[in-house]
Design a protein around this motif. Structure first.
Motif, PDB file in Angstrom:
ATOM      1  N   ILE A  86       0.758  -7.473 -10.328  1.00 44.57           N
ATOM      2  CA  ILE A  86       0.681  -6.721  -9.071  1.00 44.57           C
ATOM      3  C   ILE A  86       0.242  -7.633  -7.928  1.00 44.57           C
ATOM      4  N   GLU A  87      -0.697  -8.526  -8.199  1.00 44.62           N
ATOM      5  CA  GLU A  87      -1.142  -9.486  -7.180  1.00 44.62           C
ATOM      6  C   GLU A  87       0.003 -10.396  -6.763  1.00 44.62           C
ATOM      7  N   LYS A  88       0.838 -10.763  -7.731  1.00 45.80           N
ATOM      8  CA  LYS A  88       2.007 -11.597  -7.423  1.00 45.80           C
ATOM      9  C   LYS A  88       2.965 -10.842  -6.504  1.00 45.80           C
ATOM     10  N   LEU A  89       3.159  -9.554  -6.767  1.00 48.54           N
ATOM     11  CA  LEU A  89       4.030  -8.740  -5.926  1.00 48.54           C
ATOM     12  C   LEU A  89       3.479  -8.622  -4.503  1.00 48.54           C
ATOM     13  N   LEU A  90       2.164  -8.554  -4.399  1.00 49.12           N
ATOM     14  CA  LEU A  90       1.532  -8.431  -3.088  1.00 49.12           C
ATOM     15  C   LEU A  90       1.691  -9.690  -2.239  1.00 49.12           C
ATOM     16  N   SER A  91       2.060 -10.791  -2.875  1.00 48.52           N
ATOM     17  CA  SER A  91       2.288 -12.034  -2.131  1.00 48.52           C
ATOM     18  C   SER A  91       3.774 -12.320  -1.937  1.00 48.52           C
ATOM     19  N   ASP A  92       4.628 -11.389  -2.394  1.00 42.35           N
ATOM     20  CA  ASP A  92       6.085 -11.560  -2.306  1.00 42.35           C
ATOM     21  C   ASP A  92       6.572 -11.092  -0.934  1.00 42.35           C
ATOM     22  N   GLU A  93       6.945 -12.034  -0.079  1.00 39.47           N
ATOM     23  CA  GLU A  93       7.382 -11.707   1.275  1.00 39.47           C
ATOM     24  C   GLU A  93       8.748 -11.025   1.321  1.00 39.47           C
ATOM     25  N   GLY A  94       9.458 -11.023   0.193  1.00 41.32           N
ATOM     26  CA  GLY A  94      10.790 -10.424   0.165  1.00 41.32           C
ATOM     27  C   GLY A  94      10.792  -8.918   0.047  1.00 41.32           C
ATOM     28  N   ILE A  95       9.622  -8.329  -0.292  1.00 40.21           N
ATOM     29  CA  ILE A  95       9.541  -6.885  -0.436  1.00 40.21           C
ATOM     30  C   ILE A  95       8.537  -6.316   0.570  1.00 40.21           C
ATOM     31  N   ILE A  96       8.302  -5.018   0.502  1.00 39.06           N
ATOM     32  CA  ILE A  96       7.274  -4.384   1.313  1.00 39.06           C
ATOM     33  C   ILE A  96       5.953  -4.535   0.565  1.00 39.06           C
ATOM     34  N   ARG A  97       5.028  -5.291   1.120  1.00 39.36           N
ATOM     35  CA  ARG A  97       3.784  -5.608   0.397  1.00 39.36           C
ATOM     36  C   ARG A  97       2.710  -4.550   0.692  1.00 39.36           C
ATOM     37  N   ASN A  98       2.960  -3.382   0.166  1.00 36.27           N
ATOM     38  CA  ASN A  98       2.044  -2.264   0.347  1.00 36.27           C
ATOM     39  C   ASN A  98       1.374  -1.978  -1.000  1.00 36.27           C
ATOM     40  N   LYS A  99       0.077  -2.190  -1.055  1.00 27.59           N
ATOM     41  CA  LYS A  99      -0.650  -2.085  -2.321  1.00 27.59           C
ATOM     42  C   LYS A  99      -0.532  -0.701  -2.943  1.00 27.59           C
ATOM     43  N   LEU A 100      -0.671   0.342  -2.131  1.00 31.87           N
ATOM     44  CA  LEU A 100      -0.572   1.706  -2.649  1.00 31.87           C
ATOM     45  C   LEU A 100       0.810   1.987  -3.238  1.00 31.87           C
ATOM     46  N   LYS A 101       1.843   1.522  -2.553  1.00 33.32           N
ATOM     47  CA  LYS A 101       3.206   1.780  -3.014  1.00 33.32           C
ATOM     48  C   LYS A 101       3.537   0.967  -4.264  1.00 33.32           C
ATOM     49  N   ILE A 102       3.016  -0.246  -4.361  1.00 37.18           N
ATOM     50  CA  ILE A 102       3.243  -1.060  -5.559  1.00 37.18           C
ATOM     51  C   ILE A 102       2.537  -0.434  -6.758  1.00 37.18           C
TER      52      ILE A 102
END
Length: 198
Positions: A86-102
């Motif tokens: 999840i932390e990796k996804l939060l650093s992915d600029e290609g997506i919407i980096r919204n913690k709640l949505k992830i």
């Protein structure tokens, strides 16, 4: 032909689709087509959750990035994501980096699998809200299209009670439109009759 614009190829389309080529392609090929594939249904759940508060054009432009980031929308894989992932996804600029949505996506993958197990398929479960058939609407203008209906209210309530997140009635109605549970193409749109025949 209220509410319509003419696209460059002189085909009439729902006006919301004319903001970009990617939106036109989505409108012409996917939106409103009755969908019965569980993985595609889950993809739409994910994308509609991320779309909340944003334009769908933004989401579509990032769709391939989402697909790569979320293992081709495979709920079995997503359900096992760790905090490190999840932390990796939060650093992915290609997506919407919204913690709640992830976090909601990981949660929803788990709930999705539970429904599959209980009902045999998510498709069988979700289409019960329209009695297994596409609701054929007859809108002449986009202003007539409601943001939610009794059907989306019922879906939202059931999904929420099953533990899903980001499944308010408006999001559920957008999902129903995308998955072809309702035909909300305007009646003058070139896709209306082809969807109606499906």
């Amino acid at each position: 032909m209220a509410g319509f614009m003419v696209s460059s190829d002189s085909i009439f389309r729902c006006p919301w689709s004319l903001s970009s080529d990617v939106m036109i392609k989505y409108h012409d090929e996917e939106w409103g087509v009755p969908l019965h594939d569980d993985i595609k249904l889950f993809e739409f759940i994910v994308l509609d959750a991320f779309q909340a508060g944003l334009s769908f054009n933004t989401i579509l432009r990032k769709r391939e990035n989402f697909r790569k980031a979320f293992d081709d929308f495979q709920p079995g894989k997503i359900s096992r994501y760790t905090e490190k992932r999840i932390e990796k996804l939060l650093s992915d600029e290609g997506i919407i980096r919204n913690k709640l949505k992830i976090h909601a996506t990981v949660n929803n993958a788990k709930r999705f699998l539970e429904i599959q197990k209980e009902h045999g398929s998510f498709d069988k479960y979700i289409w019960q809200f329209t009695n297994g058939k596409t609701i054929q609407n007859h809108w002449k203008d986009v202003k007539e299209i409601p943001p939610r209906t009794a059907h989306s209210d019922a879906m939202s309530k059931a999904l929420s009670e099953s533990g899903f997140k980001f499944v308010g009635s408006t999001i559920c109605y957008a999902f129903m439109q995308a998955a072809g549970m309702v035909n909300d193409h305007l009646i003058d749109c070139h896709r209306y009759n082809s969807i109606h025949r499906l």
